[in-house]
Design a protein around this motif. Structure first.
Motif, PDB file in Angstrom:
ATOM      1  N   TYR B  14       0.847  -1.188   0.000  1.00 29.19           N
ATOM      2  CA  TYR B  14       0.000   0.000   0.000  1.00 29.19           C
ATOM      3  C   TYR B  14       0.879   1.232   0.000  1.00 29.19           C
ATOM      4  CZ  TYR B  14      -3.684  -3.183   1.514  1.00 29.19           C
ATOM      5  OH  TYR B  14      -4.574  -4.207   1.612  1.00 29.19           O
ATOM      6  N   THR B  21       3.742   0.560   2.584  1.00 31.93           N
ATOM      7  CA  THR B  21       3.650  -0.554   3.529  1.00 31.93           C
ATOM      8  C   THR B  21       3.491  -1.827   2.727  1.00 31.93           C
ATOM      9  OG1 THR B  21       2.257   0.949   4.791  1.00 31.93           O
ATOM     10  CG2 THR B  21       2.503  -1.286   5.653  1.00 31.93           C
ATOM     11  N   ALA B  23       2.191  -5.322   2.764  1.00 33.01           N
ATOM     12  CA  ALA B  23       1.308  -6.153   3.588  1.00 33.01           C
ATOM     13  C   ALA B  23       1.552  -7.632   3.296  1.00 33.01           C
ATOM     14  CB  ALA B  23      -0.139  -5.797   3.320  1.00 33.01           C
ATOM     15  N   PRO B  42      -0.295 -13.389  13.603  1.00 32.78           N
ATOM     16  CA  PRO B  42      -0.408 -12.194  14.441  1.00 32.78           C
ATOM     17  C   PRO B  42      -1.099 -11.046  13.690  1.00 32.78           C
ATOM     18  CG  PRO B  42       1.879 -12.956  14.286  1.00 32.78           C
ATOM     19  CD  PRO B  42       1.095 -13.716  13.279  1.00 32.78           C
ATOM     20  N   GLY B  46      -0.910  -9.424   7.586  1.00 29.92           N
ATOM     21  CA  GLY B  46      -1.339  -9.592   6.196  1.00 29.92           C
ATOM     22  C   GLY B  46      -2.456 -10.587   5.958  1.00 29.92           C
ATOM     23  N   SER B  48      -5.816 -10.298   6.466  1.00 32.31           N
ATOM     24  CA  SER B  48      -6.962  -9.698   5.774  1.00 32.31           C
ATOM     25  C   SER B  48      -6.616  -9.381   4.327  1.00 32.31           C
ATOM     26  CB  SER B  48      -7.402  -8.419   6.478  1.00 32.31           C
ATOM     27  OG  SER B  48      -7.886  -8.723   7.760  1.00 32.31           O
TER      28      SER B  48
HETATM   29  N1  LIG Z   1      -5.525   0.195   2.982  1.00 29.96           N
HETATM   30  C1  LIG Z   1      -4.320   0.104   3.576  1.00 29.96           C
HETATM   31  N2  LIG Z   1      -3.450   1.132   3.466  1.00 29.96           N
HETATM   32  C2  LIG Z   1      -2.239   1.072   4.048  1.00 29.96           C
HETATM   33  N3  LIG Z   1      -1.824   0.048   4.763  1.00 29.96           N
HETATM   34  C3  LIG Z   1      -2.636  -1.003   4.935  1.00 29.96           C
HETATM   35  C4  LIG Z   1      -3.927  -1.017   4.344  1.00 29.96           C
HETATM   36  N4  LIG Z   1      -4.536  -2.191   4.673  1.00 29.96           N
HETATM   37  C5  LIG Z   1      -3.634  -2.879   5.428  1.00 29.96           C
HETATM   38  N5  LIG Z   1      -2.493  -2.163   5.583  1.00 29.96           N
HETATM   39  C6  LIG Z   1      -1.295  -2.589   6.309  1.00 29.96           C
HETATM   40  O1  LIG Z   1      -0.920  -3.838   5.809  1.00 29.96           O
HETATM   41  C7  LIG Z   1      -0.506  -4.673   6.866  1.00 29.96           C
HETATM   42  C8  LIG Z   1      -1.327  -5.941   6.865  1.00 29.96           C
HETATM   43  O2  LIG Z   1      -2.637  -5.634   7.228  1.00 29.96           O
HETATM   44  P1  LIG Z   1      -3.792  -6.718   7.338  1.00 29.96           P
HETATM   45  O3  LIG Z   1      -3.797  -7.525   6.099  1.00 29.96           O
HETATM   46  O4  LIG Z   1      -5.058  -6.000   7.675  1.00 29.96           O
HETATM   47  O5  LIG Z   1      -3.293  -7.578   8.574  1.00 29.96           O
HETATM   48  P2  LIG Z   1      -4.094  -8.584   9.505  1.00 29.96           P
HETATM   49  O6  LIG Z   1      -5.427  -8.843   8.887  1.00 29.96           O
HETATM   50  O7  LIG Z   1      -3.209  -9.767   9.547  1.00 29.96           O
HETATM   51  O8  LIG Z   1      -4.211  -7.944  10.842  1.00 29.96           O
HETATM   52  C9  LIG Z   1      -0.628  -3.875   8.137  1.00 29.96           C
HETATM   53  O9  LIG Z   1       0.639  -3.335   8.470  1.00 29.96           O
HETATM   54  C10 LIG Z   1      -1.577  -2.784   7.778  1.00 29.96           C
HETATM   55  O10 LIG Z   1      -1.288  -1.631   8.513  1.00 29.96           O
END
Ligand SMILES: Nc1ncnc2c1ncn2[C@@H]1O[C@H](COP(=O)(O)OP(=O)(O)O)[C@@H](O)[C@H]1O
Ligand SMILES: [Mg+2]
Lengths: 387, 223
Positions: B14, B21, B23, B42, B46, B48
Motif C-alpha cells: 500500500y 507498507t 502487507a 499475528p 497480512g 486480511s
Molecule cells: N488500505 C491500507 N493502506 C495502508 N496500509 C494497509 C492497508 N490495509 C492494510 N495495511 C497494512 O498492511 C498490513 C497488513 O494488514 P492486514 O492484512 O489487515 O493484517 P491482519 O489482517 O493480519 O491484521 C498492516 O501493516 C496494515 O497496517
C-alpha cells in the motif's frame, strides 16, 4: 428488494436531514415558480393592456421615459403637463382622433383606485364602451362617476351610490360593461370635474390617438412633435419600451430565483456528501456482494434525483400557492398592478409545472454527480477498511 | 480434488504518500475445493490482505491470483464485481449488515445485485434465514439482533447466490463462546454440503475445526 426501494430506504433513514434538504429544494423551486408565474403574467398583461388602450399613438410630456409609458398601461398616477391648447393644436391636424386623459388615483376603503378624467363623448366613441348599469355622462362636465365593472364589483357600488373623491361626494352614474383591460378597475370622471378636484386646470396627463391612415403614422409623429414639442410614441414603441422595463424586473426576479435554486443544489451536494461519508463501509459491503461501480454511482444518483422530483413537486405546489395567495396583497405600484389584474387561471400552466419539476430533477441530478462519483470511486478495500 | 483458489508469488503493498507498507511479500498457495481452511497469524501481518486478494476484493501489486481457471488479478473491475457476487460469499468481523434494512432485506440485497427477480429473492431469503436459525427474526433491524445473530444473517447473505467459496475475516472475533459455537456449527454444516470455507481467525476454537491451517507471518506464508 430492488434499487428504487433501496434508494427510498436510504433517503428516509435520516428523517431530519431528508426533510431539511427537501425544504431547501422546495424553497428554491417555489421561488423559481412564483417568479416565473408572476413574470409570465406580467408580459401577457402588458400585451393585453396595450391592445385595450386602442391607440396607434400616445402623446406624453416631453422627455418622458419608459416608466411614464408603463404608467399609462397600469393606471398609475401621472404628472399633468399637457395643456388644453396643445391638445387643440393636435386636434387641428387632419386624420387624427385625439382623446386626452387625466391619470390620477384615489382611495376607496383605503384601497388605491385609478381615477381617469375623460372627455365623455370622445372617449366613449374611442373606447367603444358598453354601459351595463345606470347611465353614462349626459353632458361634458357632469358631476359624477362612471365605474369599471371590476371596481364596481370590488367596492360593491351601484348607480345611485356615492363615492368620495378628494373629499367630495360624487354620485355613481353608471357601470361599464366588462372590457378585459385596466378600464374595468377604473373610476371615470368628466375631465373638468377631474381637473377641479385634482387642481390641474386645463391640463391633462396624456392623449391617446388613432390615425385614419396607418401608413402615414411616422409622418403624424413628426407633425405632432413639430407642432407641440411633446413626446409622441407609437403603440409598438410603447410596447417595446414597457416590455424592456418589465424584462429588467424579470431578470432581477429570475436572478433571485437562480440564487435560491443554487443554494438548494448545494444543499443536495452537502447531504449527498455526508451520505457517501456515512455509508462508506456499506459501499464496501455492497461491492463485496458484487455491486459494480456503476451500480454504486446509480444508487447515489437516484437518491439525489429523488430529492429533485419530490422537491420539484412540493416546490411547484408551494410556488403556485404563494403566487395565488400573495398576488392580491402586493402593494399597488407600476409593476405589480399588472400582476394583480391577472387572474390565477393564467398562473397555473401545465407546461410550466412539468418544466419546473424537470428543472428541479436536472438540478438535483447535476448536484448529485460529484458525490456519486466520489462514492463509486472508492475501492472495496478502502470502503471496507473504514471504521 | 481441484484447487479452487491459487496464488502465485502474490504480493501487495500500500502506498500512502511517501510511505509504502508491504502487507504481503510473496505468497504462493493452493486451496482445495470443498476444504475447510483457517488462516492464522499475528495482527497486522497480512491475513486480511490475503483474504481480500483471493476473494477478488483487491488486486495484487505483483504475482497472480486464480479462482478456478480464471486469473482474477487480470480481469476488468466489472467482471471482478460479478465474480464476487456469484462465486464468493464474504463475512467480515463487524458491521456486515446495512443498518437501515431488516435481516431479510439484507439477504435479498445480495440477490438483487445478481439480478434475481424480487419475488424469488423473498422466497430464497426466507429459506436462508431458516437455514441459519433466524426465520423469526426476518423483520428485525441489525440493532435489534445480537452479535451472533447479525453474523448468522451475514452468513445467510453470503450464501444468497449459492457461491462455491465462503471467505470470512474473523467472523467470530466479536462473539462470546456460545455464539461462536453456533456460528461454527453452521459453517461446518455448510462445509459438509460442499462449500469451500476459508476463515481468518485468532480463535483456537475455530482453528480446531479446520482441516488445514495456513500461518501468515510478516507477509509470508510459513510452511
Ligand atoms: N488500505 C491500507 N493502506 C495502508 N496500509 C494497509 C492497508 N490495509 C492494510 N495495511 C497494512 O498492511 C498490513 C497488513 O494488514 P492486514 O492484512 O489487515 O493484517 P491482519 O489482517 O493480519 O491484521 C498492516 O501493516 C496494515 O497496517
Ligand atoms: Mg485483519
Amino acid at each position: 428488494m430492488n434499487l428504487s426501494k433501496l434508494v427510498y430506504k436510504n433517503i428516509t433513514r435520516r428523517r431530519g436531514r431528508f426533510l431539511f434538504t427537501l425544504l431547501g429544494i422546495t424553497i428554491g423551486i417555489a421561488s423559481f415558480v412564483t417568479f416565473m408565474a408572476l413574470g409570465g403574467s406580467l408580459k401577457d398583461e402588458i400585451h393585453r393592456e396595450t391592445a385595450a388602450l386602442g391607440a396607434n399613438l400616445v402623446v406624453i410630456p416631453k422627455g418622458s421615459c419608459g416608466y411614464e409609458q408603463l404608467s399609462i398601461l397600469t393606471g398609475d398616477q401621472m404628472p399633468t403637463n399637457i395643456s388644453a391648447a396643445e391638445i387643440a393644436t393636435i386636434r387641428a391636424i387632419k386624420g387624427l382622433t385625439v382623446v386626452p386623459f387625466l391619470a390620477q388615483q384615489t382611495a376607496i376603503n383605503n384601497k388605491p383606485v385609478t381615477v381617469s378624467g375623460i372627455e365623455p363623448e370622445a372617449t366613449l366613441a374611442f373606447k367603444r364602451w358598453q354601459i351595463s348599469q345606470g347611465a353614462y355622462f349626459s353632458n361634458p362636465d357632469e358631476t359624477g362617476v362612471v365605474i369599471g365593472a371590476t371596481a364596481a364589483r370590488q367596492f360593491d357600488l351601484k348607480p345611485g351610490a356615492t363615492v368620495t373623491v378628494r373629499g367630495e361626494k360624487l354620485p355613481v352614474l353608471g357601470i361599464l360593461g366588462e372590457t378585459g383591460g385596466r378600464d374595468d378597475a377604473t373610476l371615470f370622471l368628466s375631465l373638468p370635474v377631474a381637473q377641479r378636484l385634482f387642481k390641474s386646470a386645463d391640463k391633462v396627463s396624456y392623449a391617446a390617438i388613432r390615425v385614419d391612415d396607418l401608413a402615414r403614422t411616422e409622418g403624424y409623429i413628426e407633425k405632432i412633435r413639430e407642432a407641440t414639442g411633446l413626446g409622441v410614441v407609437s403603440d409598438k414603441q410603447m410596447l417595446k419600451s414597457v416590455l424592456g422595463i418589465v424584462g429588467t424586473v424579470n431578470i432581477t426576479l429570475q436572478m433571485i430565483a437562480a440564487v435560491s435554486v443554487l443554494a438548494a443544489a448545494f444543499g443536495i451536494i452537502n447531504t449527498m456528501m455526508a451520505a457517501t461519508y456515512e455509508r462508506k463501509r456499506e459501499i464496501g459491503i455492497l461491492q463485496a456482494l458484487g455491486a459494480r461501480r456503476r451500480t454504486i454511482f446509480l444508487l447515489f444518483m437516484l437518491e439525489s434525483g429523488f430529492y429533485g422530483i419530490i422537491g420539484g413537486v412540493t416546490g411547484v405546489i408551494t410556488g403556485l400557492a404563494t403566487a395565488v395567495i400573495v398576488t392580491p396583497y402586493i402593494s399597488q405600484n407600476a409593476f405589480t398592478t399588472f400582476v394583480k389584474g391577472s387572474g390565477s387561471g393564467d398562473i397555473i400552466d401545465i407546461k410550466m409545472i412539468a418544466g419546473s419539476i424537470l428543472f428541479s430533477t436536472v438540478v438535483a441530478i447535476v448536484a448529485g454527480i460529484y458525490p456519486a462519483w466520489r462514492a463509486a470511486r472508492l475501492t472495496p478495500v478502502e470502503a471496507i477498511s473504514y471504521e | 480434488m481441484n484447487n479452487i483458489i491459487r496464488t502465485e508469488h502474490a504480493a501487495k503493498s500500500y502506498k500512502s504518500g511517501e510511505i509504502t507498507t508491504t502487507a504481503l511479500k510473496d505468497v504462493s498457495l493452493e486451496i482445495l475445493q470443498g476444504s475447510f481452511t483457517c488462516i492464522i497469524g499475528p495482527s497486522g501481518h497480512g491475513k486480511s490482505t490475503l483474504m481480500h486478494l483471493i476473494g477478488g476484493l483487491d488486486r495484487p501489486t505483483d504475482g497472480k491470483v486464480y479462482i478456478g481457471d480464471v486469473e482474477i488479478s487480470r480481469i476488468p473491475n466489472s467482471d471482478l464485481a460479478r465474480l464476487r457476487g456469484k462465486r464468493v460469499g464474504f463475512v467480515f468481523q463487524f458491521f456486515n449488515l446495512m443498518q437501515g434494512l431488516t435481516a431479510i432485506e439484507n439477504v435479498e440485497i445480495a440477490m438483487m445485485l445478481a439480478g434475481v427477480p424480487d419475488r424469488e429473492q423473498r422466497v430464497r431469503a426466507v429459506k436462508l434465514l431458516a437455514l441459519v436459525g433466524l426465520a423469526e427474526k426476518a423483520g428485525a433491524k441489525p440493532g435489534q439482533l445480537s452479535g451472533g445473530q447479525q453474523q448468522r444473517v451475514a452468513i445467510a447473505r453470503a450464501l444468497a447466490n449459492d457461491p462455491d467459496i465462503l471467505l470470512m475475516d474473523e467472523p467470530t472475533g466479536n462473539l462470546d463462546s456460545v455464539a461462536e459455537a453456533e456460528v461454527l456449527d453452521l459453517l461446518q454444516t455448510l462445509h459438509r454440503q460442499g462449500k469451500t470455507v476459508v476463515i481468518v481467525t485468532h480463535s483456537d476454537e475455530v482453528a480446531k475445526r479446520a482441516e488445514r491451517i495456513i500461518r501468515v507471518k510478516d507477509g509470508l506464508v510459513a510452511h
